[in-house]
Design an enzyme around this catalytic site. Structure first.
Site, PDB file in Angstrom:
ATOM      1  N   SER A 130       0.941  -0.891  -0.231  1.00 31.62           N
ATOM      2  CA  SER A 130      -0.222   0.093   0.425  1.00 31.62           C
ATOM      3  C   SER A 130       0.929   1.331  -0.001  1.00 31.62           C
ATOM      4  CB  SER A 130      -0.834   0.289   1.110  1.00 31.62           C
ATOM      5  OG  SER A 130      -1.917   0.851   1.572  1.00 31.62           O
ATOM      6  N   TYR A 155      -1.549  -1.505  10.741  1.00 30.61           N
ATOM      7  CA  TYR A 155      -2.187  -2.519   9.566  1.00 30.61           C
ATOM      8  C   TYR A 155      -0.948  -1.598   8.233  1.00 30.61           C
ATOM      9  CZ  TYR A 155      -3.719  -1.338   4.997  1.00 30.61           C
ATOM     10  OH  TYR A 155      -3.870  -1.101   3.318  1.00 30.61           O
ATOM     11  N   LYS A 159       1.954  -3.789   6.774  1.00 31.91           N
ATOM     12  CA  LYS A 159       2.679  -3.381   4.914  1.00 31.91           C
ATOM     13  C   LYS A 159       3.972  -3.321   5.098  1.00 31.91           C
ATOM     14  CE  LYS A 159      -1.297  -4.914   3.567  1.00 31.91           C
ATOM     15  NZ  LYS A 159      -1.466  -5.937   2.733  1.00 31.91           N
TER      16      LYS A 159
HETATM   17  C1  UD1 Z   1      -6.372   3.752   4.023  1.00 33.11           C
HETATM   18  C2  UD1 Z   1      -4.685   3.117   4.204  1.00 33.11           C
HETATM   19  C3  UD1 Z   1      -4.189   2.605   2.333  1.00 33.11           C
HETATM   20  C4  UD1 Z   1      -4.937   1.850   2.897  1.00 33.11           C
HETATM   21  C5  UD1 Z   1      -6.262   1.768   2.788  1.00 33.11           C
HETATM   22  C6  UD1 Z   1      -6.737   0.569   3.370  1.00 33.11           C
HETATM   23  C7  UD1 Z   1      -3.380   4.908   5.262  1.00 33.11           C
HETATM   24  C8  UD1 Z   1      -2.824   6.018   4.932  1.00 33.11           C
HETATM   25  N1  UD1 Z   1      -4.243   4.736   4.066  1.00 33.11           N
HETATM   26  O1  UD1 Z   1      -6.463   4.672   2.888  1.00 33.11           O
HETATM   27  O2  UD1 Z   1      -3.174   2.500   2.960  1.00 33.11           O
HETATM   28  O3  UD1 Z   1      -4.892   0.784   1.629  1.00 33.11           O
HETATM   29  O4  UD1 Z   1      -6.841   2.700   3.312  1.00 33.11           O
HETATM   30  O5  UD1 Z   1      -8.451   0.415   3.952  1.00 33.11           O
HETATM   31  O6  UD1 Z   1      -3.197   4.561   6.280  1.00 33.11           O
HETATM   32  N2  UD1 Z   1     -13.454   9.558   3.951  1.00 33.11           N
HETATM   33  C9  UD1 Z   1     -13.792  10.846   4.526  1.00 33.11           C
HETATM   34  N3  UD1 Z   1     -15.292  10.135   5.112  1.00 33.11           N
HETATM   35  C10 UD1 Z   1     -15.166   8.725   4.592  1.00 33.11           C
HETATM   36  C11 UD1 Z   1     -14.496   8.454   4.819  1.00 33.11           C
HETATM   37  C12 UD1 Z   1     -13.281   8.481   4.532  1.00 33.11           C
HETATM   38  O7  UD1 Z   1     -13.953  11.907   4.470  1.00 33.11           O
HETATM   39  O8  UD1 Z   1     -15.933   8.165   5.761  1.00 33.11           O
HETATM   40  C13 UD1 Z   1     -11.856  10.692   3.717  1.00 33.11           C
HETATM   41  C14 UD1 Z   1     -10.281  10.354   4.364  1.00 33.11           C
HETATM   42  O9  UD1 Z   1     -10.117  11.265   5.482  1.00 33.11           O
HETATM   43  C15 UD1 Z   1      -9.863  10.266   3.191  1.00 33.11           C
HETATM   44  C16 UD1 Z   1     -10.098   9.953   2.383  1.00 33.11           C
HETATM   45  O10 UD1 Z   1     -11.323   9.965   2.494  1.00 33.11           O
HETATM   46  O11 UD1 Z   1      -8.990  11.329   3.253  1.00 33.11           O
HETATM   47  C17 UD1 Z   1      -9.841   8.432   1.533  1.00 33.11           C
HETATM   48  O12 UD1 Z   1      -9.812   7.766   2.882  1.00 33.11           O
HETATM   49  P1  UD1 Z   1     -10.882   6.376   2.704  1.00 33.11           P
HETATM   50  O13 UD1 Z   1     -11.719   5.617   1.631  1.00 33.11           O
HETATM   51  O14 UD1 Z   1     -10.906   5.796   4.025  1.00 33.11           O
HETATM   52  O15 UD1 Z   1      -9.069   6.017   2.080  1.00 33.11           O
HETATM   53  P2  UD1 Z   1      -7.302   6.459   3.145  1.00 33.11           P
HETATM   54  O16 UD1 Z   1      -7.048   6.470   4.361  1.00 33.11           O
HETATM   55  O17 UD1 Z   1      -7.259   7.000   1.652  1.00 33.11           O
END
Ligand code: UD1
Length: 347
Positions: A130, A155, A159
């Site tokens: 990742s 997590y 990795k």
């Molecule tokens: C995270 C992990 C990534 C992992 C993935 C798998 C980190 C930095 N990233 O990705 O390595 O492979 O999860 O699950 O460890 N968001 C919202 N509202 C929500 C959900 C998400 O605003 O309800 C935003 C988050 O703040 C972020 C973006 O959407 O900015 C993406 O979030 P998400 O889909 O959870 O993925 P990552 O956190 O990027």
């Protein structure tokens, strides 16, 4: 159709990225056996794979942490020559609460597989890593040479440690190859809407939360912060279409099994090369589907990275692979999948 290709073991093959990869492998002629403990997926995924490809993959319900079960699987399928290891726990927040679960699942799974590869003549393993290994990068886009930062969650640490374990085992002279794939943010669903992302419980990731809100299962999306140091204040990610991502695995497997490279271990970033903000992604969803997603901006989520996107040129040049699906098409596919779940009375 008799297939001349070698059998691939797909661990976590009923999961989100795993299931899309099984489809691409089968369409490329590879016989597949899946092992999955169904801890975050459903057996019905096999029906979806069969409807798309006309082939029902062999399936073993077990955890890869169970070395007896794995040994039996290799004995039952002596023709396995390649492994793609998707089986892992992947919720960042949950890993903070249950670190032992994460270390045990993710590391024992990998070590069991590595241990069993040599006696079972397996030639290569593709490992799901990742972009989390880059932490908060000093410079974007990140290349494979960008510094590895201290992990911010158990997590993420699994990795990093997994990459090190594979490297140590190969450097110790193990008679197999490995390709480590660092995924950015996989989104969307198969264009047939027969398979897609279906997490158990409340979604932790953005897109399933968006589609479940759009269809009325959730009241509104909480957007975690718009006060970041980015042009619009929202976090930036590299959202990559899951089918594009799945296709890279078929290329990686073929590269290992046909010895296209002398390298025993290779690492590739799998992303689009474009950073998109969370707001831009929501705009894309609305533009593509005509559905407005109610959301409110709340505080930042602990551990979130501000911005990260890939330089995928190494994968583009060496693998001859490129993520090409336009983001609006990807959003439409995610929505079609959510509607299909409704049609079938699943959600
Ligand atoms: C995270 C992990 C990534 C992992 C993935 C798998 C980190 C930095 N990233 O990705 O390595 O492979 O999860 O699950 O460890 N968001 C919202 N509202 C929500 C959900 C998400 O605003 O309800 C935003 C988050 O703040 C972020 C973006 O959407 O900015 C993406 O979030 P998400 O889909 O959870 O993925 P990552 O956190 O990027």
């Amino acid at each position: 159709m008799a297939s001349k290709k070698e059998r691939i073991l797909v661990t976590g093959g009923t999961g989100y990225i795993g299931s899309h990869t099984v489809v691409e492998l089968q369409q490329a002629g590879y016989p597949v056996v899946i092992i999955d403990d169904l801890s975050n997926s459903n057996i019905d995924v096999l029906d979806g794979i069969e409807r798309i490809t006309g082939i029902r993959p062999d399936f073993v319900e077990a955890s890869c942490t169970d070395i007896e079960a794995l040994s039996k699987l290799f004995a039952d399928y002596p023709d396995i020559r390649g492994i793609i290891n998707f089986a892992a726990s992947k919720a960042v927040g949950e890993s903070m609460q249950k670190p032992i679960l994460y270390y045990r699942n993710n590391l024992n799974t990998l070590m069991n597989l590595l241990e069993l590869m040599t006696p079972n003549n397996v030639k290569g393993i593709v490992f799901s890593s990742s972009c989390t290994v880059y932490g908060e990068p000093d410079v974007n886009p990140v290349t494979e040479q960008s510094p590895i930062k201290k992990a911010t969650s158990p997590y993420g640490n699994t990795k990093q440690i997994s990459e090190e374990i594979i490297t140590d085992v190969i450097n110790a002279g193990a008679p197999f190859k490995s390709i480590i794939l660092r995924y950015f943010n996989p989104v969307g669903a198969h264009p047939s809407a027969e398979i897609g992302e279906l997490p158990n419980g409340v979604p932790q990731n953005l897109i399933p939360y968006v589609t479940q809100t759009a269809i009325g299962i959730r009241k509104e999306l909480s957007v975690f912060g718009n006060d970041y140091n980015t042009p619009d204040g929202y976090c930036i990610r590299d959202f990559i279409n899951v089918v594009d991502l799945a296709k890279a695995h078929v290329i990686a497997v073929e590269r290992m099994l046909t010895d296209k490279s002398d390298a025993k271990i290779e690492i590739f970033n799998l992303g689009t090369g474009n950073g998109l903000s969370v707001k831009e992604l929501l705009d894309s969803f609305e533009r593509a589907t005509g559905v407005k997603v109610p959301y409110k901006v709340v505080g930042r989520r602990a551990g979130d990275i501000e911005k990260v996107w890939a330089d995928p040129s190494y994968a583009n040049n060496v693998l001859g692979w490129k993520a090409e699906t336009p983001i609006d098409d990807t959003m439409r596919s995610a929505w079609a999948w959510q509607k299909k779940l409704r049609e079938r009375g699943i959600m």
